[in-house]
Scaffold this active site. Sequence first.
Site, PDB file in Angstrom:
ATOM      1  N   LYS A 163       0.842  -1.177   0.000  1.00 24.28           N
ATOM      2  CA  LYS A 163       0.000   0.000   0.000  1.00 24.28           C
ATOM      3  C   LYS A 163       0.892   1.245   0.000  1.00 24.28           C
ATOM      4  O   LYS A 163       2.056   1.108   0.380  1.00 24.28           O
ATOM      5  CB  LYS A 163      -0.956  -0.003   1.197  1.00 24.28           C
ATOM      6  CG  LYS A 163      -0.254   0.201   2.549  1.00 24.28           C
ATOM      7  CD  LYS A 163      -1.246   0.254   3.665  1.00 24.28           C
ATOM      8  CE  LYS A 163      -1.628   1.656   4.009  1.00 24.28           C
ATOM      9  NZ  LYS A 163      -0.630   2.388   4.820  1.00 24.28           N
ATOM     10  N   ASP A 199      -2.260  -5.821   2.816  1.00 23.22           N
ATOM     11  CA  ASP A 199      -2.658  -4.965   3.924  1.00 23.22           C
ATOM     12  C   ASP A 199      -2.147  -5.709   5.149  1.00 23.22           C
ATOM     13  O   ASP A 199      -2.737  -6.728   5.549  1.00 23.22           O
ATOM     14  CB  ASP A 199      -4.182  -4.820   3.980  1.00 23.22           C
ATOM     15  CG  ASP A 199      -4.604  -3.871   5.092  1.00 23.22           C
ATOM     16  OD1 ASP A 199      -4.045  -3.965   6.192  1.00 23.22           O
ATOM     17  OD2 ASP A 199      -5.493  -3.038   4.855  1.00 23.22           O
ATOM     18  N   HIS A 200      -1.057  -5.229   5.737  1.00 20.14           N
ATOM     19  CA  HIS A 200      -0.387  -6.090   6.723  1.00 20.14           C
ATOM     20  C   HIS A 200      -1.228  -6.346   7.971  1.00 20.14           C
ATOM     21  O   HIS A 200      -0.981  -7.288   8.701  1.00 20.14           O
ATOM     22  CB  HIS A 200       1.014  -5.562   7.070  1.00 20.14           C
ATOM     23  CG  HIS A 200       1.025  -4.392   8.014  1.00 20.14           C
ATOM     24  ND1 HIS A 200       0.791  -3.108   7.607  1.00 20.14           N
ATOM     25  CD2 HIS A 200       1.240  -4.314   9.346  1.00 20.14           C
ATOM     26  CE1 HIS A 200       0.865  -2.298   8.650  1.00 20.14           C
ATOM     27  NE2 HIS A 200       1.134  -3.003   9.723  1.00 20.14           N
ATOM     28  N   LYS A 210      -1.978  -9.949  10.898  1.00 17.89           N
ATOM     29  CA  LYS A 210      -1.769  -9.948  12.353  1.00 17.89           C
ATOM     30  C   LYS A 210      -2.567 -11.095  12.975  1.00 17.89           C
ATOM     31  O   LYS A 210      -3.729 -11.317  12.642  1.00 17.89           O
ATOM     32  CB  LYS A 210      -2.211  -8.609  12.963  1.00 17.89           C
ATOM     33  CG  LYS A 210      -1.251  -7.468  12.636  1.00 17.89           C
ATOM     34  CD  LYS A 210      -1.636  -6.201  13.358  1.00 17.89           C
ATOM     35  CE  LYS A 210      -0.875  -4.995  12.827  1.00 17.89           C
ATOM     36  NZ  LYS A 210       0.449  -4.813  13.375  1.00 17.89           N
ATOM     37  N   HIS A 260      -6.486  -0.397   6.663  1.00 16.17           N
ATOM     38  CA  HIS A 260      -6.443  -1.249   7.862  1.00 16.17           C
ATOM     39  C   HIS A 260      -7.768  -1.267   8.638  1.00 16.17           C
ATOM     40  O   HIS A 260      -8.277  -2.324   8.989  1.00 16.17           O
ATOM     41  CB  HIS A 260      -5.343  -0.779   8.817  1.00 16.17           C
ATOM     42  CG  HIS A 260      -3.979  -0.697   8.179  1.00 16.17           C
ATOM     43  ND1 HIS A 260      -3.551  -1.593   7.238  1.00 16.17           N
ATOM     44  CD2 HIS A 260      -2.941   0.164   8.357  1.00 16.17           C
ATOM     45  CE1 HIS A 260      -2.320  -1.288   6.863  1.00 16.17           C
ATOM     46  NE2 HIS A 260      -1.926  -0.222   7.522  1.00 16.17           N
ATOM     47  N   ASP A 265      -4.138   6.771   4.916  1.00 11.71           N
ATOM     48  CA  ASP A 265      -3.053   5.903   5.393  1.00 11.71           C
ATOM     49  C   ASP A 265      -3.588   4.730   6.212  1.00 11.71           C
ATOM     50  O   ASP A 265      -3.024   3.645   6.182  1.00 11.71           O
ATOM     51  CB  ASP A 265      -2.103   6.751   6.258  1.00 11.71           C
ATOM     52  CG  ASP A 265      -0.840   6.009   6.644  1.00 11.71           C
ATOM     53  OD1 ASP A 265      -0.307   5.272   5.787  1.00 11.71           O
ATOM     54  OD2 ASP A 265      -0.375   6.157   7.797  1.00 11.71           O
ATOM     55  N   LYS A 317       0.047   3.433  22.566  1.00  7.20           N
ATOM     56  CA  LYS A 317      -0.130   2.544  21.412  1.00  7.20           C
ATOM     57  C   LYS A 317      -1.139   1.486  21.827  1.00  7.20           C
ATOM     58  O   LYS A 317      -0.908   0.730  22.783  1.00  7.20           O
ATOM     59  CB  LYS A 317       1.209   1.884  21.069  1.00  7.20           C
ATOM     60  CG  LYS A 317       1.152   0.905  19.916  1.00  7.20           C
ATOM     61  CD  LYS A 317       2.549   0.320  19.690  1.00  7.20           C
ATOM     62  CE  LYS A 317       2.535  -0.901  18.788  1.00  7.20           C
ATOM     63  NZ  LYS A 317       2.456  -0.589  17.376  1.00  7.20           N
TER      64      LYS A 317
HETATM   65  C1  BG6 Z   1       1.188   1.604   7.971  1.00  8.48           C
HETATM   66  C2  BG6 Z   1       0.998   3.090   7.967  1.00  8.48           C
HETATM   67  O1  BG6 Z   1       0.409   1.006   6.960  1.00  8.48           O
HETATM   68  O2  BG6 Z   1       0.792   1.083   9.233  1.00  8.48           O
HETATM   69  C3  BG6 Z   1       1.790   3.731   9.099  1.00  8.48           C
HETATM   70  O3  BG6 Z   1       1.443   3.603   6.724  1.00  8.48           O
HETATM   71  C4  BG6 Z   1       1.427   3.099  10.415  1.00  8.48           C
HETATM   72  O4  BG6 Z   1       1.569   5.137   9.156  1.00  8.48           O
HETATM   73  C5  BG6 Z   1       1.550   1.584  10.322  1.00  8.48           C
HETATM   74  O5  BG6 Z   1       2.304   3.605  11.416  1.00  8.48           O
HETATM   75  C6  BG6 Z   1       1.021   0.916  11.578  1.00  8.48           C
HETATM   76  O6  BG6 Z   1       1.340  -0.446  11.536  1.00  8.48           O
HETATM   77  P1  BG6 Z   1       1.554  -1.266  12.882  1.00  8.48           P
HETATM   78  O7  BG6 Z   1       1.695  -2.681  12.425  1.00  8.48           O
HETATM   79  O8  BG6 Z   1       2.765  -0.717  13.536  1.00  8.48           O
HETATM   80  O9  BG6 Z   1       0.323  -1.041  13.709  1.00  8.48           O
END
Ligand code: BG6
Length: 493
Positions: A155, A184-185, A189, A247, A242, A352
Amino acid sequence: MNENKASHPTTIIIFGATGDLAKRKLFPAFYNLYIDGRMPKGFNILALGRADNTNEYFKNYIKENLENFSRKKITSEDWAGFQAHITYFQNQLDEESSYKNLHQKLEEFDKIYGTRGNRLFYLSIGPNFVSTISNHIKNTSLASDAKKDRIIIEKPFGHDKQSAMELNSLLAETFEEEQIYRIDHYLGKETVQNILAFRFGNSIFEPLWDHKHIESVQITVAEEVGVETRGAFYEQTGALKDMIQNHLLQILCMVAMEPPASLESGEIRDRKVDVLKSIRRISSDQVDHYAVRGQYGKGIVNGVEAKGYRQEDGIAEDSNTETFAAVKFYLDNERWQDVPFYVRTGKKMKEKHSYITIQFKPLPHSTFSESSQHLSANRLIINIQPLMDIRLQFMAKKPGLSLVLKPVEMIFDNFACQEDTPEAYETLLLDALLGDLTLFMRSDQVEEAWDVVKTIQEAWETTKDSSFPNYEAGSWGPKESIALVERQGHNWV
Ligand code: BG6
């Protein structure tokens, strides 16, 4: 995670192998898959970069980064085995001769394998290069076997619906849809995948999973980090594009989808597209009612003073880019009629924490009249990260001589089952090696997700928010996001 191991020899071609993603995520993922014995018997990683690096230099660079980013410890034995599969290959993205050389190199590998190997192209590069690379791959017939060759695209996939459609058509000139793996990582998860297991592997939750029993759904992805070194990219992107377009909408799909008939990838992806299609489209004059944007000013995150967004490198002094977004979605279908789905995400927030809250409806009648003030409606919390657990909150009797109720929690903790869970990229790369598309985005999913955010995107891009910066770094975002849920008598959990 997939239990299988890819068997056919494969060459993995990484465009952008000297970049940030490759060092933090891709090489560590391949290394861990290698240690776990999940890589194909014959495999080679062809690491493409512009610079004139030697193999030795590049491998040392990867090794140093593995020390920082690999989930499993680096041992000299494992490293010795793994590094033998890496080759650095100098390549200029826009020169056809580079692709001809690449073709030769791939054929050399095939000779060693004794068969035409699979080819997995990984585009870990800026979105502007996708069309250049895809065209060169086509012109030099690098991906000539639709059954064996695949492409993984990072992405952002386009920057709006129109550009995503154009990108899809362009890729379709070279690849069949079944060869395209749009990452889409979040879908890799562990805790996000568990939503499917939780919903469809049990008989007790699904009967309650609808508007008759659920009051609201909340999805929060809060980050402590700011824009780090990605100011130039982020300034053009913002939280809506983003995070929410991809996500958060993907998580929403997992929560809201109808039960698939099977785990077949087409079936699951169809059910997700159904959700995206059912999300109510709003008109431009409703944007302020359904969505809130924010931008962080200076503040304190985790006890440390933090700059405001406009003071970060590469950011305009009067930037209009949102670093926080909250949206209320409604799904116009039978299951979810009138249930608000609140989603929010932001950078430089208090902590976080990514989690989903399923808020059940209150009891229609309270049997416990005297202690009724203590009755809280049931709630299911799915913690995605850094906590990885599922919590069911319900009422129980407080031990003692009188009948007083108190809220309690029942917790399933992922870590208690397995301390060391695979990284999202390990899961996704293994699936791509195996040819399993379930956790990747199909073209219509991406286009539909852009369509969902279209009106908000247009409004935010064309109107300036004079209240920016409107939340302090280290807070939970602008106060308007609280009002967004309070209007309906709800609270962010
Ligand atoms: C990315 C975004 O796709 O996901 C970033 O471009 C964001 O801005 C990140 O920080 C968050 O990924 P994770 O796995 O750290 O929650």
